[in-house]
Design an enzyme around this catalytic site. Sequence first.
Site, PDB file in Angstrom:
ATOM      1  N   ARG A 187     -30.845  54.400  13.400  1.00 17.44           N
ATOM      2  CA  ARG A 187     -32.032  54.308  14.309  1.00 17.44           C
ATOM      3  C   ARG A 187     -33.277  53.489  13.708  1.00 17.44           C
ATOM      4  O   ARG A 187     -34.418  53.730  13.968  1.00 17.44           O
ATOM      5  CB  ARG A 187     -32.800  55.683  14.708  1.00 17.44           C
ATOM      6  CG  ARG A 187     -31.750  56.414  15.320  1.00 17.44           C
ATOM      7  CD  ARG A 187     -31.277  55.991  16.567  1.00 17.44           C
ATOM      8  NE  ARG A 187     -30.650  56.904  17.755  1.00 17.44           N
ATOM      9  CZ  ARG A 187     -29.491  57.197  17.602  1.00 17.44           C
ATOM     10  NH1 ARG A 187     -28.498  56.681  16.735  1.00 17.44           N
ATOM     11  NH2 ARG A 187     -28.976  58.196  18.522  1.00 17.44           N
ATOM     12  N   SER A 193     -33.608  61.258  22.651  1.00 16.46           N
ATOM     13  CA  SER A 193     -34.072  62.102  21.393  1.00 16.46           C
ATOM     14  C   SER A 193     -35.476  61.860  21.141  1.00 16.46           C
ATOM     15  O   SER A 193     -35.949  60.477  20.951  1.00 16.46           O
ATOM     16  CB  SER A 193     -33.157  61.759  20.234  1.00 16.46           C
ATOM     17  OG  SER A 193     -31.770  62.082  20.388  1.00 16.46           O
ATOM     18  N   GLU A 204     -38.419  59.269  16.745  1.00 18.37           N
ATOM     19  CA  GLU A 204     -37.710  58.073  16.796  1.00 18.37           C
ATOM     20  C   GLU A 204     -37.960  57.345  18.018  1.00 18.37           C
ATOM     21  O   GLU A 204     -37.794  55.952  18.097  1.00 18.37           O
ATOM     22  CB  GLU A 204     -36.272  58.712  17.608  1.00 18.37           C
ATOM     23  CG  GLU A 204     -35.243  57.760  17.378  1.00 18.37           C
ATOM     24  CD  GLU A 204     -34.303  57.914  18.716  1.00 18.37           C
ATOM     25  OE1 GLU A 204     -34.692  57.520  19.862  1.00 18.37           O
ATOM     26  OE2 GLU A 204     -33.221  58.582  18.417  1.00 18.37           O
TER      27      GLU A 204
HETATM   28  N1  EPU Z   1     -27.754  71.845  18.224  1.00 21.64           N
HETATM   29  C1  EPU Z   1     -28.182  73.106  18.368  1.00 21.64           C
HETATM   30  N2  EPU Z   1     -28.800  73.546  19.503  1.00 21.64           N
HETATM   31  C2  EPU Z   1     -28.983  72.812  20.594  1.00 21.64           C
HETATM   32  C3  EPU Z   1     -28.202  71.480  20.711  1.00 21.64           C
HETATM   33  C4  EPU Z   1     -27.627  71.124  19.540  1.00 21.64           C
HETATM   34  O1  EPU Z   1     -28.182  73.669  17.509  1.00 21.64           O
HETATM   35  O2  EPU Z   1     -29.329  73.241  21.663  1.00 21.64           O
HETATM   36  C5  EPU Z   1     -26.963  71.314  16.951  1.00 21.64           C
HETATM   37  C6  EPU Z   1     -25.522  71.511  17.106  1.00 21.64           C
HETATM   38  O3  EPU Z   1     -25.013  71.786  15.855  1.00 21.64           O
HETATM   39  C7  EPU Z   1     -25.076  70.179  17.448  1.00 21.64           C
HETATM   40  C8  EPU Z   1     -26.180  69.421  16.550  1.00 21.64           C
HETATM   41  O4  EPU Z   1     -27.132  70.013  16.931  1.00 21.64           O
HETATM   42  O5  EPU Z   1     -23.745  70.006  16.740  1.00 21.64           O
HETATM   43  C9  EPU Z   1     -26.132  67.850  17.156  1.00 21.64           C
HETATM   44  O6  EPU Z   1     -26.399  67.662  18.481  1.00 21.64           O
HETATM   45  P1  EPU Z   1     -25.833  66.750  19.363  1.00 21.64           P
HETATM   46  O7  EPU Z   1     -24.549  66.524  18.999  1.00 21.64           O
HETATM   47  O8  EPU Z   1     -26.040  66.962  20.668  1.00 21.64           O
HETATM   48  O9  EPU Z   1     -26.520  65.189  18.728  1.00 21.64           O
HETATM   49  P2  EPU Z   1     -27.882  65.123  18.253  1.00 21.64           P
HETATM   50  O10 EPU Z   1     -27.751  65.049  16.659  1.00 21.64           O
HETATM   51  O11 EPU Z   1     -28.829  66.040  18.643  1.00 21.64           O
HETATM   52  C10 EPU Z   1     -27.820  62.351  18.219  1.00 21.64           C
HETATM   53  C11 EPU Z   1     -28.541  61.321  18.517  1.00 21.64           C
HETATM   54  C12 EPU Z   1     -28.291  61.219  20.238  1.00 21.64           C
HETATM   55  C13 EPU Z   1     -26.784  60.810  20.513  1.00 21.64           C
HETATM   56  C14 EPU Z   1     -25.899  62.003  19.797  1.00 21.64           C
HETATM   57  C15 EPU Z   1     -24.466  61.661  19.966  1.00 21.64           C
HETATM   58  C16 EPU Z   1     -30.407  61.231  17.150  1.00 21.64           C
HETATM   59  C17 EPU Z   1     -31.894  61.335  17.065  1.00 21.64           C
HETATM   60  N3  EPU Z   1     -29.875  61.453  18.399  1.00 21.64           N
HETATM   61  O12 EPU Z   1     -28.136  63.629  18.841  1.00 21.64           O
HETATM   62  O13 EPU Z   1     -29.061  60.012  20.724  1.00 21.64           O
HETATM   63  O14 EPU Z   1     -26.665  60.695  21.991  1.00 21.64           O
HETATM   64  O15 EPU Z   1     -26.385  62.374  18.688  1.00 21.64           O
HETATM   65  O16 EPU Z   1     -24.354  60.822  19.035  1.00 21.64           O
HETATM   66  O17 EPU Z   1     -29.672  60.755  16.277  1.00 21.64           O
HETATM   67  C18 EPU Z   1     -31.115  59.280  21.435  1.00 21.64           C
HETATM   68  O18 EPU Z   1     -31.276  58.366  20.466  1.00 21.64           O
HETATM   69  O19 EPU Z   1     -32.071  59.035  22.336  1.00 21.64           O
HETATM   70  C19 EPU Z   1     -30.046  59.896  21.614  1.00 21.64           C
HETATM   71  C20 EPU Z   1     -29.782  60.800  22.710  1.00 21.64           C
END
Ligand code: EPU
Length: 348
Positions: A163, A238, A334
């Site tokens: 990012r 995010s 971000e």
């Molecule tokens: N989780 C929780 N509770 C929740 C939701 C998630 O504990 O309510 C934990 C879970 O363990 C899950 C982990 O958080 O496995 C990661 O969640 P998720 O896979 O939904 O993705 P993220 O890491 O929160 C990132 C990107 C997203 C992208 C997704 C999929 C960042 C800051 N965000 O989110 O990007 O779509 O992975 O690759 O890296 C964006 O940049 O705007 C964005 C949406």
Amino acid sequence: MRIRKDVSLIDQHTFHADVTAAWFAEAHHLTDLVALLRSGVRPALILGEGSNVLFAADFPGLVIKNCLLGKSFRQADQVPGKGLVEVAAGENWADFVAWTLEQGLGGLENLSLIPGTAGAAPIQNIGAYGVELSDLLLSLEAYDIEQEKLVTLDKEVCRFGYRSSRFKEDWKGRFVITRLFLLLSAASHSLKTAYGDLESRLQHIPAEKRKPSDVARAVIDIRKSKLPDPALLGNAGSFFKNPVVEGAQFETLLNLYPDLVFFPQGEGQYKIPAAWLLDKGGWKGKQIGRVACHDRQPLVIVNVGGAGGEEILEFAKMVATDISARFGIVLEPEVNMYPPGKWLEDTY
Ligand code: EPU
């Protein structure tokens, strides 16, 4: 080309905060863009679809909406099985990805349905489901405001990271991205389905029969099920980056929270999902005033209706301050913020 005065930005950014730009113009051609930049009105801000920005105050200068359109592809003569794709900065990213898939090209399927324009994509090196823009990007064309000329920047000089890129750091405000050049697969696609629940969504299709469009459909389904549509509920995806912690801090956290979710990054570093910290900290679905952490993905801060930019910023700071007190981790935004300031220290 029309330059308008005192224009509301409420429909120009996905948080839908009602802020005003002192001046506003749309650049449909490169000549418009150059003329606007040479007009001398400062500060000048280039906006695509405003999907990764929070305006915490009125913008005192000129907002230029990048509306440069056009996309094309040709077989890469020197690289068999590959397609060279060009896309102008003002094209909608999600439509562009869908178009590459219609052309039979693979590579961008994991980046389906990400809001915003193609020109904004390199700024934070958009990424999702194990793929980042920088994996596919060859180079980009940009207007150099300092030298007043168009330049080509190879991927290597842009210092892409998670990012991040130089466009958010030492190059901030210097270049206007006008066009991207990508190298996609035209045959023998290599699909990346290991991330999160992508693989389980594709179980019904045998691995050897999967096409890039199947992966795109799965990504679109996951995004629609988890992430709020900014057209219906103001948000910028995010809000925070996923933090990376070092070994000793990681051990302490793991002792305190045996259910900690983490992704080893090598060299004793661990990425912790900010969503997990927010969920554990009780922020999931929590609303204060007209701002909330989304109830399916707490990492997405949402404007429940009518919140101003300052109110959204105050909420984000409250969240980050609480997470810092609970876990000793300072979440970094971000999202780009105007006016820029030092996170958690300055008054915006
Ligand atoms: N989780 C929780 N509770 C929740 C939701 C998630 O504990 O309510 C934990 C879970 O363990 C899950 C982990 O958080 O496995 C990661 O969640 P998720 O896979 O939904 O993705 P993220 O890491 O929160 C990132 C990107 C997203 C992208 C997704 C999929 C960042 C800051 N965000 O989110 O990007 O779509 O992975 O690759 O890296 C964006 O940049 O705007 C964005 C949406």
